[in-house]
Design a protein around this motif. Sequence first.
Motif, PDB file in Angstrom:
ATOM      1  N   GLU A 331       0.828  -1.203   0.000  1.00  0.00           N
ATOM      2  CA  GLU A 331       0.000   0.000   0.000  1.00  0.00           C
ATOM      3  C   GLU A 331       0.868   1.260   0.000  1.00  0.00           C
ATOM      4  OE1 GLU A 331      -2.872  -0.161   3.122  1.00  0.00           O
ATOM      5  OE2 GLU A 331      -3.995  -1.799   2.180  1.00  0.00           O
ATOM      6  N   HIS A 332       1.977   1.217   0.734  1.00  0.00           N
ATOM      7  CA  HIS A 332       2.901   2.359   0.715  1.00  0.00           C
ATOM      8  C   HIS A 332       3.452   2.578  -0.694  1.00  0.00           C
ATOM      9  CE1 HIS A 332       6.318   4.971   1.517  1.00  0.00           C
ATOM     10  NE2 HIS A 332       7.078   4.071   0.917  1.00  0.00           N
ATOM     11  N   LEU A 333       3.868   1.500  -1.358  1.00  0.00           N
ATOM     12  CA  LEU A 333       4.439   1.638  -2.696  1.00  0.00           C
ATOM     13  C   LEU A 333       3.394   2.127  -3.696  1.00  0.00           C
ATOM     14  CD1 LEU A 333       6.776  -1.496  -2.899  1.00  0.00           C
ATOM     15  CD2 LEU A 333       7.389   0.883  -2.414  1.00  0.00           C
ATOM     16  N   ASN A 334       2.141   1.753  -3.511  1.00  0.00           N
ATOM     17  CA  ASN A 334       1.086   2.284  -4.378  1.00  0.00           C
ATOM     18  C   ASN A 334       0.876   3.774  -4.152  1.00  0.00           C
ATOM     19  OD1 ASN A 334       0.159   0.159  -6.108  1.00  0.00           O
ATOM     20  ND2 ASN A 334      -0.739  -0.858  -4.330  1.00  0.00           N
ATOM     21  N   GLU A 335       1.130   4.235  -2.915  1.00  0.00           N
ATOM     22  CA  GLU A 335       1.094   5.677  -2.654  1.00  0.00           C
ATOM     23  C   GLU A 335       2.243   6.374  -3.384  1.00  0.00           C
ATOM     24  OE1 GLU A 335       1.131   6.383   1.528  1.00  0.00           O
ATOM     25  OE2 GLU A 335      -0.783   5.369   1.886  1.00  0.00           O
TER      26      GLU A 335
END
Length: 384
Positions: A331-335
């Motif tokens: 989820e962080h990398l998608n941000e």
Amino acid sequence: MIINNNSFYVPKNLELVHSGEDYFARLETIIREAQFQIHMQMYLFENDTTGKRIVTALKEAALRKVEIYVLLDGLGSLSFPAEVIKELKYSGVNIRFFAPLFSTYTFYLGRRLHRKVIVADAKVALVGGINIADKYHGSATQKPWLDYAVQLNGEIAKPLQQLCHDIYFKKSHFKNKQIKSAFRIQQDTSVRILQNDWLKGKNEICDGYIKSIRHAKKEIIIVGSYFLPGIRIIRALKKASKNKVIIKLILSGKSDLPLTRRATCFLYGKLLSYNIELYEWNESILHGKVAVVDGNWSTIGSFNLNNLSSYGSLEMNVEVLSSSFSTVFQEHLNEIISQCQRITPESLKTKTSIMTKFINLVSYAVTRIVELVVTYTPYKRFYN
């Protein structure tokens, strides 16, 4: 245990660390709280504001009679001042260089200590891709280079300390020495310490990437600074794409190595033809070397997807098999992706002239030749 904003339970003894103050505050705390022994192994250690901060912490720890062993790469830390080395040694810090660029008998080039690890008291460790320098810390006006590490607390730090000890003291038997490298932290979370040192027969990180890409079912996200993968990685990505796996690559929009970035751009057409999504990070220099597969498998460390890491350097990654940790990281990398510029076949065609294509081709050819030379040199040194 700690709970993040997404209500996923993440083990407290396994923590994702970001470049910037997050990393350096942890590093400083580890040094200041050490009681018995510290091992630090770094590719780059600069004598800037951030570097001086860590030097001060090391001196203070040495004055408390903590045993300290610092190993710096002979090329990456070539500019580390001799007077600072003398000060550290006078304080009681043991420090030496791995593969000095010039030695009595040979010219070292390709085989570098590229790992970034610190272990204290065999109880806590930081492993990742972050070097000690202002650019990894950032400032009020400039974002830090985008990179990551993992903080490991508990039993898993013990074999890390032994590995660092063996390398620092040039133990000839560490090639075949078996250590416990896999640990189950909780029911759904296990961690492995992976190494790459091709001359010593260790290909664990590269093999881990290929295995995970080949077995991917849903989604692959890779953060790839200096992204010039070998044929095995390319084939694995192509196969995953044919299996309808969503593949997202976060690549450098800005780079400290423009030639390498141009070489990566040469691959864009091929990667897009495999239906791989390309995203360029332009907020700062991209230096991260991480991946998440299917929200279950993650790898974080110093290993770049190129031949230098595969066949030249000593690398270390932490492999995490955990749906809780990997989902949060994903989820962080998608941000991060939401802040990137996406490269599509249409935008690539618009921004790429005949001259640009030629420059990218030449950059790719030159980079590959350089990689071949510097990864061949260690063989000559190793077998002589």
